[in-house]
Design a protein around this motif. Structure first.
Motif, PDB file in Angstrom:
ATOM      1  N   ARG A  31       1.853  -2.764   4.326  1.00 50.16           N
ATOM      2  CA  ARG A  31       0.739  -2.612   3.379  1.00 50.16           C
ATOM      3  C   ARG A  31      -0.117  -1.400   3.747  1.00 50.16           C
ATOM      4  O   ARG A  31      -0.542  -0.637   2.884  1.00 50.16           O
ATOM      5  N   GLN A  32      -0.345  -1.189   5.040  1.00 55.37           N
ATOM      6  CA  GLN A  32      -1.116  -0.026   5.487  1.00 55.37           C
ATOM      7  C   GLN A  32      -0.371   1.260   5.147  1.00 55.37           C
ATOM      8  O   GLN A  32      -0.980   2.241   4.694  1.00 55.37           O
ATOM      9  N   ILE A  33       0.922   1.281   5.336  1.00 56.60           N
ATOM     10  CA  ILE A  33       1.723   2.463   4.985  1.00 56.60           C
ATOM     11  C   ILE A  33       1.611   2.723   3.489  1.00 56.60           C
ATOM     12  O   ILE A  33       1.421   3.864   3.059  1.00 56.60           O
ATOM     13  N   TRP A  34       1.715   1.679   2.684  1.00 53.43           N
ATOM     14  CA  TRP A  34       1.662   1.820   1.240  1.00 53.43           C
ATOM     15  C   TRP A  34       0.332   2.421   0.779  1.00 53.43           C
ATOM     16  O   TRP A  34       0.307   3.390   0.024  1.00 53.43           O
ATOM     17  N   TYR A  35      -0.761   1.855   1.259  1.00 57.27           N
ATOM     18  CA  TYR A  35      -2.072   2.326   0.814  1.00 57.27           C
ATOM     19  C   TYR A  35      -2.476   3.647   1.452  1.00 57.27           C
ATOM     20  O   TYR A  35      -2.874   4.581   0.763  1.00 57.27           O
ATOM     21  N   GLU A  36      -2.411   3.739   2.760  1.00 56.16           N
ATOM     22  CA  GLU A  36      -2.941   4.901   3.463  1.00 56.16           C
ATOM     23  C   GLU A  36      -1.950   6.063   3.559  1.00 56.16           C
ATOM     24  O   GLU A  36      -2.346   7.220   3.517  1.00 56.16           O
ATOM     25  N   GLY A  37      -0.685   5.761   3.698  1.00 59.83           N
ATOM     26  CA  GLY A  37       0.311   6.808   3.876  1.00 59.83           C
ATOM     27  C   GLY A  37       0.932   7.320   2.597  1.00 59.83           C
ATOM     28  O   GLY A  37       1.267   8.491   2.487  1.00 59.83           O
ATOM     29  N   LEU A  38       1.077   6.421   1.617  1.00 67.64           N
ATOM     30  CA  LEU A  38       1.765   6.804   0.385  1.00 67.64           C
ATOM     31  C   LEU A  38       0.831   6.901  -0.819  1.00 67.64           C
ATOM     32  O   LEU A  38       1.275   7.178  -1.929  1.00 67.64           O
ATOM     33  N   GLY A  39      -0.438   6.658  -0.604  1.00 66.44           N
ATOM     34  CA  GLY A  39      -1.401   6.789  -1.693  1.00 66.44           C
ATOM     35  C   GLY A  39      -1.304   5.702  -2.737  1.00 66.44           C
ATOM     36  O   GLY A  39      -1.693   5.911  -3.883  1.00 66.44           O
ATOM     37  N   GLY A  40      -0.800   4.535  -2.355  1.00 66.41           N
ATOM     38  CA  GLY A  40      -0.681   3.428  -3.291  1.00 66.41           C
ATOM     39  C   GLY A  40      -2.042   2.882  -3.669  1.00 66.41           C
ATOM     40  O   GLY A  40      -3.014   3.029  -2.943  1.00 66.41           O
ATOM     41  N   CYS A  41      -2.100   2.264  -4.829  1.00 68.77           N
ATOM     42  CA  CYS A  41      -3.345   1.627  -5.252  1.00 68.77           C
ATOM     43  C   CYS A  41      -3.002   0.350  -6.004  1.00 68.77           C
ATOM     44  O   CYS A  41      -1.876   0.168  -6.459  1.00 68.77           O
ATOM     45  N   GLY A  42      -3.961  -0.511  -6.117  1.00 70.51           N
ATOM     46  CA  GLY A  42      -3.719  -1.790  -6.774  1.00 70.51           C
ATOM     47  C   GLY A  42      -2.902  -2.701  -5.884  1.00 70.51           C
ATOM     48  O   GLY A  42      -2.755  -2.467  -4.689  1.00 70.51           O
ATOM     49  N   VAL A  43      -2.362  -3.745  -6.467  1.00 70.72           N
ATOM     50  CA  VAL A  43      -1.536  -4.698  -5.727  1.00 70.72           C
ATOM     51  C   VAL A  43      -0.090  -4.207  -5.799  1.00 70.72           C
ATOM     52  O   VAL A  43       0.470  -4.085  -6.883  1.00 70.72           O
ATOM     53  N   PRO A  44       0.526  -3.914  -4.639  1.00 63.43           N
ATOM     54  CA  PRO A  44       1.902  -3.419  -4.665  1.00 63.43           C
ATOM     55  C   PRO A  44       2.874  -4.515  -5.081  1.00 63.43           C
ATOM     56  O   PRO A  44       2.727  -5.673  -4.690  1.00 63.43           O
ATOM     57  N   ALA A  45       3.854  -4.139  -5.880  1.00 59.41           N
ATOM     58  CA  ALA A  45       4.888  -5.074  -6.318  1.00 59.41           C
ATOM     59  C   ALA A  45       5.777  -5.466  -5.142  1.00 59.41           C
ATOM     60  O   ALA A  45       5.876  -4.740  -4.147  1.00 59.41           O
ATOM     61  N   THR A  46       6.418  -6.602  -5.256  1.00 55.08           N
ATOM     62  CA  THR A  46       7.326  -7.084  -4.218  1.00 55.08           C
ATOM     63  C   THR A  46       8.412  -6.060  -3.924  1.00 55.08           C
ATOM     64  O   THR A  46       8.772  -5.841  -2.766  1.00 55.08           O
ATOM     65  N   GLU A  47       8.926  -5.396  -4.962  1.00 58.06           N
ATOM     66  CA  GLU A  47       9.986  -4.403  -4.789  1.00 58.06           C
ATOM     67  C   GLU A  47       9.493  -3.202  -3.980  1.00 58.06           C
ATOM     68  O   GLU A  47      10.228  -2.615  -3.202  1.00 58.06           O
ATOM     69  N   VAL A  48       8.248  -2.839  -4.177  1.00 59.09           N
ATOM     70  CA  VAL A  48       7.639  -1.719  -3.456  1.00 59.09           C
ATOM     71  C   VAL A  48       7.538  -2.060  -1.977  1.00 59.09           C
ATOM     72  O   VAL A  48       7.928  -1.282  -1.107  1.00 59.09           O
TER      73      VAL A  48
END
Length: 83
Positions: A31-48
């Protein structure tokens, strides 16, 4: 870092590796990689989350560390950098 699509495994692996190379800590969660490293926002999908987890599983210098509690992300399955 710009938002990266998880549909392209090669670009995703490269973006995760680039983020981890600059990451100062030795324990991290998907989750930290998704938000902080990849610029994700919102609730990430299970596939993500599964795609980022698969990248982490493929990296030789990071190994599963079990569940770790993060102030920002709560209890998360994590990876620890191999020294």
């Amino acid at each position: 870092m710009a938002k990266i699509s998880t549909g392209d495994a090669e670009k995703l692996s490269g973006a995760v590796a680039q983020y981890l190379a600059a990451f100062p800590g030795d324990t991290i969660c998907v989750r930290q990689i998704w938000y902080e490293g990849l610029g994700g926002c919102g609730v990430p999908a299970t596939e993500v989350m599964a795609a980022v987890h698969a990248v982490m599983d493929s990296l030789e210098d990071w190994q599963p560390a079990g569940s770790v509690r993060y102030e920002k992300y709560g209890l998360q399955f994590s990876f620890k950098k191999v020294k």
